[in-house]
Design an enzyme around this catalytic site. Sequence first.
Site, PDB file in Angstrom:
ATOM      1  N   LYS A   1       1.041  -1.259   0.079  1.00  0.00           N
ATOM      2  CA  LYS A   1       0.219   0.096  -0.104  1.00  0.00           C
ATOM      3  C   LYS A   1       0.795   1.078  -0.511  1.00  0.00           C
ATOM      4  O   LYS A   1       0.921   1.831  -0.824  1.00  0.00           O
ATOM      5  CB  LYS A   1      -1.071   0.119   1.206  1.00  0.00           C
TER       6      LYS A   1
ATOM      7  N   GLY B   1       3.194  -0.592   9.098  1.00  0.00           N
ATOM      8  CA  GLY B   1       4.646  -0.333   7.919  1.00  0.00           C
ATOM      9  C   GLY B   1       4.555   0.009   6.665  1.00  0.00           C
ATOM     10  O   GLY B   1       4.479  -1.103   6.347  1.00  0.00           O
TER      11      GLY B   1
ATOM     12  N   LEU C   1       4.906  -8.992  -9.131  1.00  0.00           N
ATOM     13  CA  LEU C   1       4.905  -9.396  -9.806  1.00  0.00           C
ATOM     14  C   LEU C   1       6.211 -10.306  -9.957  1.00  0.00           C
ATOM     15  O   LEU C   1       6.686 -11.415  -9.814  1.00  0.00           O
ATOM     16  CB  LEU C   1       4.216  -9.109 -10.955  1.00  0.00           C
TER      17      LEU C   1
HETATM   18  P1  GDP Z   1       2.424  -1.972   3.209  1.00  0.00           P
HETATM   19  O1  GDP Z   1       2.187  -2.171   4.426  1.00  0.00           O
HETATM   20  O2  GDP Z   1       0.901  -2.827   2.081  1.00  0.00           O
HETATM   21  O3  GDP Z   1       2.828  -1.228   2.736  1.00  0.00           O
HETATM   22  O4  GDP Z   1       3.807  -3.274   3.010  1.00  0.00           O
HETATM   23  P2  GDP Z   1       4.760  -3.606   3.097  1.00  0.00           P
HETATM   24  O5  GDP Z   1       5.866  -2.028   2.856  1.00  0.00           O
HETATM   25  O6  GDP Z   1       4.987  -3.648   5.225  1.00  0.00           O
HETATM   26  O7  GDP Z   1       5.482  -4.561   2.496  1.00  0.00           O
HETATM   27  C1  GDP Z   1       6.027  -4.604   0.978  1.00  0.00           C
HETATM   28  C2  GDP Z   1       7.114  -4.481   0.876  1.00  0.00           C
HETATM   29  O8  GDP Z   1       7.304  -5.101  -0.372  1.00  0.00           O
HETATM   30  C3  GDP Z   1       8.110  -3.225   1.140  1.00  0.00           C
HETATM   31  O9  GDP Z   1       9.358  -3.896   2.085  1.00  0.00           O
HETATM   32  C4  GDP Z   1       7.847  -2.852  -0.626  1.00  0.00           C
HETATM   33  O10 GDP Z   1       9.356  -2.132  -0.320  1.00  0.00           O
HETATM   34  C5  GDP Z   1       8.260  -4.059  -1.522  1.00  0.00           C
HETATM   35  N1  GDP Z   1       6.936  -4.224  -2.336  1.00  0.00           N
HETATM   36  C6  GDP Z   1       5.979  -3.122  -2.778  1.00  0.00           C
HETATM   37  N2  GDP Z   1       5.921  -3.315  -4.006  1.00  0.00           N
HETATM   38  C7  GDP Z   1       7.143  -4.264  -4.562  1.00  0.00           C
HETATM   39  C8  GDP Z   1       7.359  -5.500  -5.776  1.00  0.00           C
HETATM   40  O11 GDP Z   1       6.509  -5.210  -6.725  1.00  0.00           O
HETATM   41  N3  GDP Z   1       8.126  -5.864  -6.241  1.00  0.00           N
HETATM   42  C9  GDP Z   1       9.097  -6.121  -4.873  1.00  0.00           C
HETATM   43  N4  GDP Z   1       9.722  -7.004  -5.089  1.00  0.00           N
HETATM   44  N5  GDP Z   1       8.791  -4.896  -3.786  1.00  0.00           N
HETATM   45  C10 GDP Z   1       7.955  -4.984  -3.699  1.00  0.00           C
HETATM   46  P1  IMO Z   2       0.347  -2.907   7.122  1.00  0.00           P
HETATM   47  O1  IMO Z   2      -0.686  -1.717   7.595  1.00  0.00           O
HETATM   48  C1  IMO Z   2       0.694  -6.873   8.365  1.00  0.00           C
HETATM   49  C2  IMO Z   2      -1.724  -7.929  12.446  1.00  0.00           C
HETATM   50  C3  IMO Z   2      -0.862  -8.217  13.294  1.00  0.00           C
HETATM   51  C4  IMO Z   2      -1.705  -9.975  13.873  1.00  0.00           C
HETATM   52  C5  IMO Z   2      -2.855  -9.082  13.963  1.00  0.00           C
HETATM   53  C6  IMO Z   2      -3.536  -8.371  14.986  1.00  0.00           C
HETATM   54  O2  IMO Z   2       1.571  -2.689   7.265  1.00  0.00           O
HETATM   55  O3  IMO Z   2      -0.264  -3.421   5.829  1.00  0.00           O
HETATM   56  P2  IMO Z   2      -2.785  -5.839  15.879  1.00  0.00           P
HETATM   57  O4  IMO Z   2      -1.164  -5.351  16.458  1.00  0.00           O
HETATM   58  O5  IMO Z   2      -2.521  -4.643  15.015  1.00  0.00           O
HETATM   59  O6  IMO Z   2      -3.530  -6.132  17.326  1.00  0.00           O
HETATM   60  O7  IMO Z   2      -2.192  -7.110  15.343  1.00  0.00           O
HETATM   61  O8  IMO Z   2      -2.820  -7.951  12.272  1.00  0.00           O
HETATM   62  N1  IMO Z   2      -1.190  -6.721  11.491  1.00  0.00           N
HETATM   63  C7  IMO Z   2      -0.655  -6.618  10.265  1.00  0.00           C
HETATM   64  N2  IMO Z   2       0.120  -7.733   9.675  1.00  0.00           N
HETATM   65  N3  IMO Z   2       0.213  -5.543   8.173  1.00  0.00           N
HETATM   66  C8  IMO Z   2      -0.020  -5.112   9.150  1.00  0.00           C
HETATM   67  O9  IMO Z   2      -0.723  -3.672   8.333  1.00  0.00           O
HETATM   68  C9  IMO Z   2      -0.580  -5.572  10.490  1.00  0.00           C
HETATM   69  N4  IMO Z   2      -1.123  -4.138  10.730  1.00  0.00           N
HETATM   70  C10 IMO Z   2      -1.524  -5.706  11.922  1.00  0.00           C
HETATM   71  O10 IMO Z   2       0.546  -9.139  12.884  1.00  0.00           O
HETATM   72  O11 IMO Z   2      -2.023 -10.632  13.153  1.00  0.00           O
HETATM   73 MG    MG Z   3       3.471  -3.379   6.194  1.00  0.00          MG
END
Ligand code: GDP
Ligand code: IMO
Ligand code: MG
Length: 432
Positions: A29, A53, A341
């Site tokens: 996201k 995160g 992908l």
């Molecule tokens: P979010 O919580 O949905 O914002 O996702 P996170 O940032 O926690 O996890 C997604 C991870 O995948 C991060 O480390 C991004 O930098 C990485 N990422 C996002 N899009 C891509 C992609 O198309 N390819 C790869 N290899 N990594 C990606």
């Molecule tokens: P983003 O925004 C992935 C998960 C935790 C646990 C459950 C409850 O980065 O996608 P909490 O601390 O919210 O009470 O934990 O939800 N969880 C996530 N998993 N991405 C997240 O956020 C999460 N935020 C909470 O791992 O299973």
């Molecule tokens: Mg995340």
Amino acid sequence: MLHIPFFWSELFYMPSTVVVGSQFGDEGKGKVVDLLARNAELVVRFNGGNNAGHTVVVEGKKYKFHLMPSGALQGKQCLVAAGVALDPRVLLKELEQLEGKELSLAIDPRTQIVMPWHNALDGAKETAKGKAKIGTTGRGIGPCYADRASRTGIRFCELVESERLRQRVEELFPEKERLLKQVYGSEMQQGKEEILSLYDSLGKGFAKYLGDVSLQVSNALKAGKNVLFEGAQGTFLDNDFGTYPFVTSSHPIAGAVFTGVGIGVQRIDRVIGIVKAYTTRVGSGPFVTELHGELADRIREKGKEFGTTTGRPRRIGWLDLVLIKTALRLNGFTEIALTKLDVLSGLKEVKVCTAYEYNGKTIEEVPADLGRLGQCKPVFEKLPGFEVQGTETEFGQLQQEARDYVGFVEERLGVGAKIVSVGPGREETILR
Ligand code: GDP
Ligand code: IMO
Ligand code: MG
């Protein structure tokens, strides 16, 4: 002559977009929000707290956002709405990370504040659950929202006023201390005065950010401004519609924008579901397409699937279209963004789950009852593997088999993937 009510005529000028996770969070996201923020004027976080995160990679540099909207790097107006659980200790660190970047931030007075007792209770409750633990991020988010519902939360408007903050802490601290000690045999890490002094100084520092986000966003939408709403977590972590009780304590689905920000329900015209090309999950709970062993390890390493917030290894599985179809319905996706992908690149064949088998029957909706979901077996369709370079910037540059994978997903869902992400960097993206 037909009279068109004022609010109807406004509908034609609604460039507002919601970005939400369609799986269990971590779909990418942050990357997509950063990208779309280029054309937005306001970027708004409306749910969750620093359990989120969100990673943005620009020119090789990695930024991790937990509370700040991921539009921060595009220099857009960043807003934290009432529906967020805000830990001011974490926000301070995050703002330090952005030092030097031009920043405009507003925090709604109604935003709930994460207090140290929320972290302590989060940990104590998980320990008490033993094997049945949820696997929370330990950031105090559940207890903070529980206090909101119990009407015992502290809000941002109280954090920024020393006297009111003192009153609230005086009122709550003894009860929380007793709860921790007598029910969980645990204790508070910090004393009352220490907490007060820390939070008072944080409140004083953040007072300049106080702003009515509900009003600001409503006005921006009325003026036809482009507003981007950034969801945290994912659909199946939703407190009502997720895999309860293995969920978070807020609502990551698109509808939460209305209650989380405080805007009218006619105001959204684009809902983008972020879909990772495979599935991941952190924490406990059912996972129908979960993989174990070498293949899971390979995808985890290649996709760097370790939590942005906690560093925990993420569980890995094939893409589950039963989840995504249900998410499509729950959120009303107008389109999807297919991410990561490239991570599937190099496999001989890939599998996609298109239905579940439950009790001898084939089903295509995620059952509400966890007992049933736990018994569901995936029905897979196999597709040929593909190579993705990560340098593709147009859909036509992708190898045919990779295009077929995207096409398969689009066809089964009935919506288009307008964004296909082939790497973590801002530029590693195909916009169609
Ligand atoms: P979010 O919580 O949905 O914002 O996702 P996170 O940032 O926690 O996890 C997604 C991870 O995948 C991060 O480390 C991004 O930098 C990485 N990422 C996002 N899009 C891509 C992609 O198309 N390819 C790869 N290899 N990594 C990606
Ligand atoms: P983003 O925004 C992935 C998960 C935790 C646990 C459950 C409850 O980065 O996608 P909490 O601390 O919210 O009470 O934990 O939800 N969880 C996530 N998993 N991405 C997240 O956020 C999460 N935020 C909470 O791992 O299973
Ligand atoms: Mg995340």
